[in-house]
Design a protein around this motif. Structure first.
Motif: not given
Length: 185
Positions: A96-123
């Motif tokens: 879920a997202l926070p209720e806020a107008v665009c700008g300072a009240g928004q939330t920063i979300f983070s997905l994946g990470g330093g060992a997450d390839l999202w199910g694919l191999t990459w070059t």
């Protein structure tokens, strides 16, 4: 391990019906991108400007984004990364997202990470390509989702023969040390 980024999206790709002002989520400027229609619609952002050296191994991909909604609880239903708009990795659900107008009240979300390839191999070439993309699908029926910016960080391992400085950064070709000696005559 070397890290490249975070790099912000440099261009908007295909926008499904309901996505408007997609270019406002390009870069790091505090503007908005609203998705107001069908829950099945998605939009893509690409051109992250990576320059990971050939021969490196991609270890992980982290996607961060700043978002909110304006009325009636809304969410971004899935986020994917892809080699292009049709070859996509495993979808992740940010919640879920926070209720806020665009700008300072928004939330920063983070997905994946330093060992997450999202199910694919990459070059490195696939990550460096302008077609490397992040896909966002929203559920904004009855309200609006505001997607402010998207940035991606890549964790990778240096290929054989790569020289790294003391902070893990790549040294320019031919440079064997971070220290430069100047001789005056």
């Amino acid at each position: 391990m070397p890290v490249s980024g975070p790099n912000f999206a440099g261009a908007v790709g295909t926008q499904g019906a309901g996505w408007t002002l997609g270019a406002n989520a390009v870069g790091s400027v505090e503007t908005s991108c609203a998705e107001n229609a069908d829950t099945a619609n998605a939009a893509f952002w690409n051109t992250y400007g990576f320059a990971i050296p050939t021969g490196n191994t991609i270890n992980g991909i982290q996607v961060e984004f700043k978002a909110s909604w304006d009325a009636d609880p809304r969410l971004i239903s899935t986020v994917n990364v892809g080699k292009n708009e049709t070859t996509l990795g495993t979808a992740k659900v940010p919640g879920a997202l926070p209720e806020a107008v665009c700008g300072a009240g928004q939330t920063i979300f983070s997905l994946g990470g330093g060992a997450d390839l999202w199910g694919l191999t990459w070059t490195p070439a696939e990550i460096n390509a302008a077609s490397f993309t992040a896909r966002f699908a929203g559920d904004a029926v009855g309200g609006s989702i505001f997607l402010n910016w998207i940035r991606i960080t890549i964790t990778h391992t240096a290929g054989a023969g790569a020289l790294l400085g003391d902070e893990g950064e790549y040294l320019p070709r031919g440079q064997t040390s971070e220290f430069v000696t100047t001789v005056y005559s």
